[in-house]
Design an enzyme around this catalytic site. Sequence first.
Site, PDB file in Angstrom:
ATOM      1  N   GLU A 162       0.835  -1.213   0.000  1.00 11.68           N
ATOM      2  CA  GLU A 162       0.000   0.000   0.000  1.00 11.68           C
ATOM      3  C   GLU A 162       0.866   1.258   0.000  1.00 11.68           C
ATOM      4  OE1 GLU A 162      -2.917  -0.214   3.139  1.00 11.68           O
ATOM      5  OE2 GLU A 162      -4.221  -1.470   1.920  1.00 11.68           O
ATOM      6  N   GLU A 319      -6.539  -7.451  -0.705  1.00 16.83           N
ATOM      7  CA  GLU A 319      -6.985  -7.427   0.692  1.00 16.83           C
ATOM      8  C   GLU A 319      -8.435  -6.983   0.757  1.00 16.83           C
ATOM      9  OE1 GLU A 319      -4.946  -4.839   3.404  1.00 16.83           O
ATOM     10  OE2 GLU A 319      -2.986  -5.341   2.601  1.00 16.83           O
TER      11      GLU A 319
HETATM   12  C1  GAL Z   1      -4.206  -2.344   5.012  1.00 23.01           C
HETATM   13  C2  GAL Z   1      -2.817  -2.918   5.157  1.00 23.01           C
HETATM   14  C3  GAL Z   1      -2.793  -4.203   5.957  1.00 23.01           C
HETATM   15  C4  GAL Z   1      -3.672  -4.084   7.156  1.00 23.01           C
HETATM   16  C5  GAL Z   1      -5.068  -3.737   6.714  1.00 23.01           C
HETATM   17  C6  GAL Z   1      -6.051  -3.647   7.849  1.00 23.01           C
HETATM   18  O1  GAL Z   1      -4.136  -0.974   4.904  1.00 23.01           O
HETATM   19  O2  GAL Z   1      -2.201  -3.141   3.917  1.00 23.01           O
HETATM   20  O3  GAL Z   1      -1.454  -4.465   6.325  1.00 23.01           O
HETATM   21  O4  GAL Z   1      -3.168  -3.098   7.988  1.00 23.01           O
HETATM   22  O5  GAL Z   1      -5.054  -2.493   6.078  1.00 23.01           O
HETATM   23  O6  GAL Z   1      -7.338  -3.275   7.403  1.00 23.01           O
END
Ligand code: GAL
Length: 682
Positions: A162, A319
């Site tokens: 990110e 994610e």
């Molecule tokens: C994203 C990140 C992850 C985790 C996730 C939690 O921003 O890439 O490592 O922190 O959010 O929602």
Amino acid sequence: MTRDPSPRWLRWPTDESRPRFAYGADYNPEQWPREVWQEDIRLMREAGVNIVSLAIFSWARIQPAPDAWDFAWLDEAMDLLHSGGIAVDLATATASPPPWLSTLHPEILPVNERGETVWPGARQHWRPTSPVFREHALRLTTAMAERYRDHPALAAWHVSNELGCHNVYDYSDDAAGAFRDWLRARYGTVEALNAAWGTDFWSQRYGAFEQVLPPRLAASHPNPTQQLDFKRFSSDALKDYLRAERDVLRRVTPEVPVTTNFMVMGETKGMHYADWAGEIDFVSNDHYVRPGAQSRDELSFSANLTGNIAGGRPWFLMEHSTSAVNWQSVNVAKREGELARDSLLHVAHGADAVCFFQWRQSAAGAEKYHSAMVPHAGADSEVFRSVVELGARLGSLAEVVGSERKPARAAILFDWESWWASEQDSHPTELLNYRQEALDWYSAFLALGVRADVIHTGASLDSYDLVVAPILHVVPQPLAKELARFVERGGHLVTTYFSGVVDENDHAWLGGYPGALRDLLGIRIEEFAPLLPAQRVTLDDGSVGTLWTDRIAVTDGDVEVWARYEDGQLAGGPAITRRALGEGSAAYVSTRLGTEGLPALLERLLGAAGIGSELPEPARGRVELTVRSGAGNDYWFLVNRTDEPVDIAGLAGEPLAPGAGQRPGLLPPRGVAVLRREQRAD
Ligand code: GAL
């Protein structure tokens, strides 16, 4: 958009060529003892997990001191995963610098606009332009690439994590130097910079590039073009960093695809992802829902835009969450069916990978209350059962893999520069929200059951019959010409308040608003009339406007007034106009109608453009339709947006892999159906 003739997807480690969805999560084995690793592999197999993203935050473990390396644990994890048939999207591990690095080199730490240092203690505490950080990060990237270049589990490289999530805006001296270099490249001479920034205002004229700074905390509003250029520069600086890691990876492992996870979601706006997409082999995205009435519309909007940024080709959902996150003010758990619906909605918009943050819920650390595929409760849990069910469902939907998004007839034009510029300070109102306006139009399409693509400026408009360009604030001359050509060839353009107002330097187009679009729209506005927070204005079509109004003078005989203000200062004046131009048209909406008022207006606009819903009447508004096209077949994804069952019996097509307990012809609450339909010759 031009297509890369040889797009690269995952390099699946086994020789199996059968199509399959990638399914998995971020995996952080370093947080767990070895016994848990064994259980992880067993449960991953049970869930149908076939890929994990590994080593994202592992720098401190891999390189515990400047000249000490420890790959043994990672070798073991890679081997174990491979023996379990699980591929690895391997991170370069550079996302979060270890304490020894920030202690040795505090000059890598970002500085905020007030000159305060952003200290270590969380993550991503590095300056995108720091040469010292880059040297260390590329050393690690090289070590990772050389170590794992031939590992059979390696399916893709995951650059950092990110990029820009916490560090996109850095005001340090490194940033100042890099900003000046960026400005030299953009403008050539300081005179050109002075002209672009309008520095005769408030005695800001520069004598040399050395005098220029990032827009640090100032006595009053900093120069708006300086602010806009700093946003452009900050996105470019991270893109440049992305390229630097990618180039190392391509040199050492030219055959392994490279990706990085974007954050096309909500108010994350610092990174111009449409501009970054060409730098990687396939687009990946992270998405988290926020509670609220438009929660799933926003998910769909983001997935739609991601799919179009990916050029219509399949992309990777890197994610999302199985249930609650930990970083909102109240973190709501997902309800029954939402885990699968959210996942499949991304698939509906072209994702060929469904991954979560994270595999196993952490017991310690800031994210211990963030859901995961295996929650604190363990495998004996509703979440894990839903995870297993989704894995099975994706397995039986495999024939969809590789199919591409089928373009709609209508599109919403999403413009990063307008997003950045329209929300700057010292404007007619601080209340304007670019993405919300775009999302409200999208919700109106969903309410009518009409498909619309969310495309970025620069994407071709050729295949569209109707384009909505909300708050298209920044309109350089070439864009004005492109929109005029679109209308001349029979396209229907719809735009809104605060559009066409400035050029690429954020200078007002003179002669009356909406500046660059004034002639095309056939209207002229002398002065903006924004509304106070509690103010409303009624239109004579019954709709209600907020936020903004305009005193519109119609200047072209072919303009029809579709609605007038009924009350307020502008009572009797035009509020919505539409100019017919041959087969095409150009419409202007001068106020914010929101999700209440836009569907009726959009219905009228679509009707005039000859665009209707492809859904049967009872499903309209209740079901979202997206279409993917593969060899010979279309796949209709029907997503129930409601908490009630919806009858879809009238729709032709063969149902693929229905969800558990799903009956043919009926979409359960929050359910998703996929229909295979033979492609017709037309
Ligand atoms: C994203 C990140 C992850 C985790 C996730 C939690 O921003 O890439 O490592 O922190 O959010 O929602």
